[in-house]
Motif scaffolding. Structure first.
Motif, mmCIF file in Angstrom:
data_model
loop_
_atom_site.group_PDB
_atom_site.id
_atom_site.type_symbol
_atom_site.label_atom_id
_atom_site.label_comp_id
_atom_site.label_asym_id
_atom_site.label_seq_id
_atom_site.Cartn_x
_atom_site.Cartn_y
_atom_site.Cartn_z
ATOM 1 N N GLY A 26 13.945 5.496 -11.511
ATOM 2 C CA GLY A 26 14.896 4.908 -12.444
ATOM 3 C C GLY A 26 15.558 3.694 -11.834
ATOM 4 O O GLY A 26 14.891 2.763 -11.376
ATOM 5 N N GLU A 27 16.862 3.740 -11.786
ATOM 6 C CA GLU A 27 17.650 2.609 -11.278
ATOM 7 C C GLU A 27 18.379 2.971 -9.988
ATOM 8 O O GLU A 27 19.435 2.419 -9.695
ATOM 9 N N GLN A 28 17.820 3.872 -9.191
ATOM 10 C CA GLN A 28 18.468 4.281 -7.953
ATOM 11 C C GLN A 28 18.720 3.082 -7.041
ATOM 12 O O GLN A 28 19.777 2.978 -6.437
ATOM 13 N N THR A 29 17.736 2.209 -6.912
ATOM 14 C CA THR A 29 17.886 0.932 -6.203
ATOM 15 C C THR A 29 17.063 -0.105 -6.964
ATOM 16 O O THR A 29 16.247 0.243 -7.819
ATOM 17 N N ALA A 47 8.485 -0.599 -7.858
ATOM 18 C CA ALA A 47 7.674 0.547 -7.413
ATOM 19 C C ALA A 47 7.035 1.235 -8.614
ATOM 20 O O ALA A 47 5.850 1.589 -8.582
ATOM 21 N N ARG A 48 7.798 1.395 -9.680
ATOM 22 C CA ARG A 48 7.278 1.990 -10.918
ATOM 23 C C ARG A 48 6.156 1.120 -11.478
ATOM 24 O O ARG A 48 5.102 1.615 -11.858
ATOM 25 N N ASP A 49 6.377 -0.202 -11.488
ATOM 26 C CA ASP A 49 5.342 -1.129 -11.960
ATOM 27 C C ASP A 49 4.070 -1.003 -11.116
ATOM 28 O O ASP A 49 2.961 -1.064 -11.653
ATOM 29 N N ALA A 50 4.229 -0.827 -9.808
ATOM 30 C CA ALA A 50 3.064 -0.671 -8.933
ATOM 31 C C ALA A 50 2.267 0.574 -9.304
ATOM 32 O O ALA A 50 1.032 0.542 -9.317
ATOM 33 N N LEU A 51 2.954 1.655 -9.628
ATOM 34 C CA LEU A 51 2.257 2.877 -10.060
ATOM 35 C C LEU A 51 1.521 2.667 -11.369
ATOM 36 O O LEU A 51 0.368 3.067 -11.519
ATOM 37 N N ARG A 82 12.333 -11.083 11.462
ATOM 38 C CA ARG A 82 11.033 -11.696 11.163
ATOM 39 C C ARG A 82 11.050 -12.498 9.872
ATOM 40 O O ARG A 82 10.088 -13.206 9.577
ATOM 41 N N GLY A 83 12.087 -12.355 9.069
ATOM 42 C CA GLY A 83 12.126 -13.028 7.780
ATOM 43 C C GLY A 83 11.178 -12.404 6.771
ATOM 44 O O GLY A 83 10.728 -13.065 5.839
ATOM 45 N N GLN A 84 10.896 -11.127 6.958
ATOM 46 C CA GLN A 84 9.969 -10.419 6.070
ATOM 47 C C GLN A 84 10.696 -10.001 4.795
ATOM 48 O O GLN A 84 11.745 -9.387 4.843
ATOM 49 N N PRO A 85 10.145 -10.338 3.638
ATOM 50 C CA PRO A 85 10.788 -9.982 2.367
ATOM 51 C C PRO A 85 10.870 -8.459 2.173
ATOM 52 O O PRO A 85 9.915 -7.730 2.446
ATOM 53 N N THR A 86 12.031 -8.019 1.732
ATOM 54 C CA THR A 86 12.257 -6.613 1.429
ATOM 55 C C THR A 86 13.001 -6.496 0.104
ATOM 56 O O THR A 86 13.584 -7.468 -0.377
ATOM 57 N N LEU A 87 12.978 -5.316 -0.444
ATOM 58 C CA LEU A 87 13.755 -4.995 -1.633
ATOM 59 C C LEU A 87 14.603 -3.763 -1.351
ATOM 60 O O LEU A 87 14.067 -2.728 -0.941
ATOM 61 N N ALA A 88 15.888 -3.888 -1.525
ATOM 62 C CA ALA A 88 16.829 -2.766 -1.477
ATOM 63 C C ALA A 88 16.805 -1.990 -0.166
ATOM 64 O O ALA A 88 17.164 -0.817 -0.146
ATOM 65 N N GLY A 102 11.060 -10.519 -4.308
ATOM 66 C CA GLY A 102 12.325 -11.079 -3.864
ATOM 67 C C GLY A 102 12.596 -10.717 -2.425
ATOM 68 O O GLY A 102 11.891 -9.935 -1.806
ATOM 69 N N PHE A 103 13.670 -11.272 -1.868
ATOM 70 C CA PHE A 103 14.048 -10.972 -0.513
ATOM 71 C C PHE A 103 15.327 -10.158 -0.516
ATOM 72 O O PHE A 103 16.366 -10.629 -0.936
ATOM 73 N N ASP A 104 15.225 -8.939 -0.099
ATOM 74 C CA ASP A 104 16.313 -7.974 -0.043
ATOM 75 C C ASP A 104 17.236 -8.061 -1.242
ATOM 76 O O ASP A 104 18.456 -8.121 -1.122
ATOM 77 N N ALA A 105 16.642 -8.073 -2.419
ATOM 78 C CA ALA A 105 17.430 -8.067 -3.654
ATOM 79 C C ALA A 105 18.162 -6.751 -3.772
ATOM 80 O O ALA A 105 17.586 -5.706 -3.590
ATOM 81 N N GLU A 106 19.423 -6.799 -4.041
ATOM 82 C CA GLU A 106 20.231 -5.573 -4.132
ATOM 83 C C GLU A 106 20.601 -5.320 -5.564
ATOM 84 O O GLU A 106 21.106 -5.807 -6.353
#
Length: 123
Positions: free
Chosen positions: A11-14, A20-24, A56-62, A119-123
């Motif tokens: 859901g909207e936990q983060t 992640a849902r779209d990837a599934l 490292r500047g590696q993109p992350t999400l949440a 995105g990069f560490d989108a919160e």
């Protein structure tokens, strides 16, 4: 666990849960492992990963939101899962309750620097 059940739990936990849902939905692979780990142990591990991805500047999400949620869960037993996008550009780590009936947090990390979306560490 079946794909549809996991999709429904995201859901909207983060902010990483939607991607992640779209990837599934678009054919990504997934696994939910047996075994439980205390949430505070995972918080420490992922706090270190947050620091290393930032260096490292590696993109992350949440990732920082996930660390906060795991810290708040204290010693609760957590089950871990993983989703990889079909193109292998992103990996999402899932943190579920002990019964694997609810996702508590989700974070994503780009597997290559060239895949800066979503995105990069989108919160």
């Amino acid at each position: 666990m079946i794909r549809d059940d996991l999709t429904d739990m995201l859901g909207e936990q983060t902010t990483a849960c939607g991607p992640a849902r779209d990837a599934l939905i678009t054919g990504g692979t997934f696994i939910v492992w047996d075994g439980l780990v205390p949430a505070n142990e995972l918080a420490g591990i992922y706090r270190g990963r947050l620091r290393s991805t930032q260096k490292r500047g590696q993109p992350t999400l949440a990732l920082s939101a996930t660390v906060d949620l795991l810290s708040q869960a204290a010693e609760k037993p957590i089950r871990i899962g993983r989703i990889d996008t079909a193109d292998a550009s992103w990996t999402f780590m899932l943190f579920l309750n002990a019964a694997a009936t609810a996702v508590l947090a989700c974070t994503g990390v780009a597997r290559t620097k060239s895949s800066a979306e979503p995105g990069f560490d989108a919160e």
